[in-house]
Design an enzyme around this catalytic site. Structure first.
Site, PDB file in Angstrom:
ATOM      1  N   ARG A  11      -3.299 -10.239   4.858  1.00 43.59           N
ATOM      2  CA  ARG A  11      -3.706 -10.256   3.439  1.00 43.59           C
ATOM      3  C   ARG A  11      -2.544  -9.682   2.632  1.00 43.59           C
ATOM      4  O   ARG A  11      -2.210  -8.510   2.784  1.00 43.59           O
ATOM      5  CB  ARG A  11      -4.965  -9.402   3.276  1.00 43.59           C
ATOM      6  CG  ARG A  11      -5.529  -9.373   1.870  1.00 43.59           C
ATOM      7  CD  ARG A  11      -6.757  -8.469   1.796  1.00 43.59           C
ATOM      8  NE  ARG A  11      -7.341  -8.478   0.477  1.00 43.59           N
ATOM      9  CZ  ARG A  11      -6.912  -7.729  -0.538  1.00 43.59           C
ATOM     10  NH1 ARG A  11      -5.903  -6.901  -0.371  1.00 43.59           N
ATOM     11  NH2 ARG A  11      -7.494  -7.807  -1.704  1.00 43.59           N
TER      12      ARG A  11
ATOM     13  N   LYS B 263       0.812  -1.224   0.000  1.00 37.85           N
ATOM     14  CA  LYS B 263       0.000   0.000   0.000  1.00 37.85           C
ATOM     15  C   LYS B 263       0.843   1.270   0.000  1.00 37.85           C
ATOM     16  O   LYS B 263       2.031   1.255   0.342  1.00 37.85           O
ATOM     17  CB  LYS B 263      -0.982  -0.025   1.173  1.00 37.85           C
ATOM     18  CG  LYS B 263      -2.140  -0.980   0.863  1.00 37.85           C
ATOM     19  CD  LYS B 263      -3.298  -0.895   1.800  1.00 37.85           C
ATOM     20  CE  LYS B 263      -4.401  -1.830   1.280  1.00 37.85           C
ATOM     21  NZ  LYS B 263      -5.399  -2.146   2.277  1.00 37.85           N
TER      22      LYS B 263
HETATM   23  N1  HH2 Z   1      -7.331  -3.895   0.589  1.00 36.00           N
HETATM   24  C1  HH2 Z   1      -7.641  -3.943  -0.724  1.00 36.00           C
HETATM   25  C2  HH2 Z   1      -8.722  -4.721  -1.184  1.00 36.00           C
HETATM   26  N2  HH2 Z   1      -9.448  -5.471  -0.317  1.00 36.00           N
HETATM   27  N3  HH2 Z   1      -9.857  -6.218   1.883  1.00 36.00           N
HETATM   28  C3  HH2 Z   1      -9.563  -6.197   3.187  1.00 36.00           C
HETATM   29  N4  HH2 Z   1     -10.264  -6.943   4.062  1.00 36.00           N
HETATM   30  N5  HH2 Z   1      -8.533  -5.430   3.683  1.00 36.00           N
HETATM   31  C4  HH2 Z   1      -7.770  -4.656   2.873  1.00 36.00           C
HETATM   32  O1  HH2 Z   1      -6.858  -3.969   3.374  1.00 36.00           O
HETATM   33  C5  HH2 Z   1      -8.061  -4.643   1.468  1.00 36.00           C
HETATM   34  C6  HH2 Z   1      -9.133  -5.453   1.008  1.00 36.00           C
HETATM   35  C7  HH2 Z   1      -6.824  -3.152  -1.701  1.00 36.00           C
HETATM   36  O2  HH2 Z   1      -5.740  -3.913  -2.169  1.00 36.00           O
HETATM   37  P1  HH2 Z   1      -5.718  -4.690  -3.578  1.00 36.00           P
HETATM   38  O3  HH2 Z   1      -6.771  -5.758  -3.602  1.00 36.00           O
HETATM   39  O4  HH2 Z   1      -4.355  -5.182  -3.840  1.00 36.00           O
HETATM   40  O5  HH2 Z   1      -6.010  -3.553  -4.646  1.00 36.00           O
HETATM   41  P2  HH2 Z   1      -7.285  -3.167  -5.504  1.00 36.00           P
HETATM   42  O6  HH2 Z   1      -8.383  -2.779  -4.582  1.00 36.00           O
HETATM   43  O7  HH2 Z   1      -6.798  -2.005  -6.344  1.00 36.00           O
HETATM   44  O8  HH2 Z   1      -7.681  -4.361  -6.325  1.00 36.00           O
END
Ligand code: HH2
Length: 278
Positions: free
Chosen positions: A256, A222
């Site tokens: 995660r 992040k």
């Molecule tokens: N962060 C993201 C997406 N889902 N779910 C939970 N429970 N906690 C988190 O911190 C979280 C999440 C964002 O990360 P990422 O999936 O890599 O990116 P994107 O939303 O751009 O797909």
């Protein structure tokens, strides 16, 4: 905090921290956009993460990066369900990262073991979509929506506010008959938080044990890590591993992450130093 994490047909011991490997079936995720954008590449990526040591696979069909505007139900369904259907026979439980109650129902019917909702099951019908099943749920705190959440977020006491929110969500789930072993809480790093808010949440993460639920932390790759290290998103693996270790030290039982192999090694060292078996 429960000793076991119950998700669908799985029951995972929490005697060691669990690794949730991220598979974004999207062209535009901030962290790995395009890496697993087709069914074939997403399934292959998920299986690679399981081999590397992921205990849970989290698949998502909608990016929630700051500034994003979301996808339609149809688009998200077409991204997620074919991947889910191919992975349900595999050794690891599959979590579906969605805010849409219709997709939650379809995912549960298609064998998902967990629903991960950045909107904390606040949408009408979301709790009903999961309550009567055996799936686990992750309820996450966010302030605002992905479209506007990073525009000058404000809190009087970020930890107190996030904790009160998560306690209320746990109560709502318990009232709907969801066992505490199925409930995961997440303070939502980067979702409507400044760098200082994120740091305060991480420093005081142990306070979220007061929810009674299983604590998840999602800091991997992040922008807070980019702000600290000055590195681009593809170069944040070491910073991500450090953040995962700090989170585990402060009580997180699920991390995660995108970089499963590196995280697994770091957590193996941590677990061994604790004098506990892997
Ligand atoms: N962060 C993201 C997406 N889902 N779910 C939970 N429970 N906690 C988190 O911190 C979280 C999440 C964002 O990360 P990422 O999936 O890599 O990116 P994107 O939303 O751009 O797909």
């Amino acid at each position: 905090m429960p000793e076991f994490f119950r998700c669908g047909k799985f029951s995972l011991s929490l005697a060691r921290p669990l690794i949730m490997g991220v598979v974004n079936i999207t062209p535009d995720s901030f962290s790995d956009g395009g890496l697993a954008a087709t069914t074939r590449t997403a399934v292959a990526h998920a299986r690679r993460l399981i081999e590397e040591g992921a205990d849970i696979i989290d698949i998502g069909g909608e990016s929630t990066r700051p500034g994003s505007s979301g996808v339609t139900l149809d688009e998200e369904r077409q991204r997620v369900l074919p991947v889910l259907e191919q992975l349900t026979g595999d050794a690891a439980p599959v979590s579906v990262d969605t805010q849409k109650p219709e997709l939650m129902r379809e995912a549960v019917a298609s064998g998902a073991a967990m629903i991960n909702d950045i909107n904390a099951l606040l949408a009408p019908g979301a709790i009903e979509a999961i309550a009567a099943s055996e799936v686990a749920v992750c309820v996450m705190h966010k302030k605002g929506t992905p479209a506007n959440m990073q525009i000058d977020p404000h809190y009087d006491d970020v930890v107190a506010e996030v904790l009160a929110f998560l306690k209320e969500r746990v109560q709502a789930l318990r009232a709907a008959g969801v066992a505490i072993q199925r409930i995961v809480v997440d303070p939502g790093f980067g979702f409507g938080k400044s760098l200082e808010h994120n740091l305060e949440l991480l420093r005081r993460l142990d306070g979220f044990g007061a929810t009674g639920a299983i604590l998840l932390s999602g800091i991997s790759r992040k922008s807070m890590l980019g702000r600290i290290t000055g590195r681009d998103v593809g170069e944040r693996v070491h910073a991500s591993v450090a953040a995962a270790l700090i989170a585990v030290e402060k009580g997180a039982r699920i991390v995660r992450v995108h970089d499963v192999a590196a995280t697994r090694d770091a957590l193996a060292v941590w677990q061994t130093v604790q004098g506990k078996s892997l």
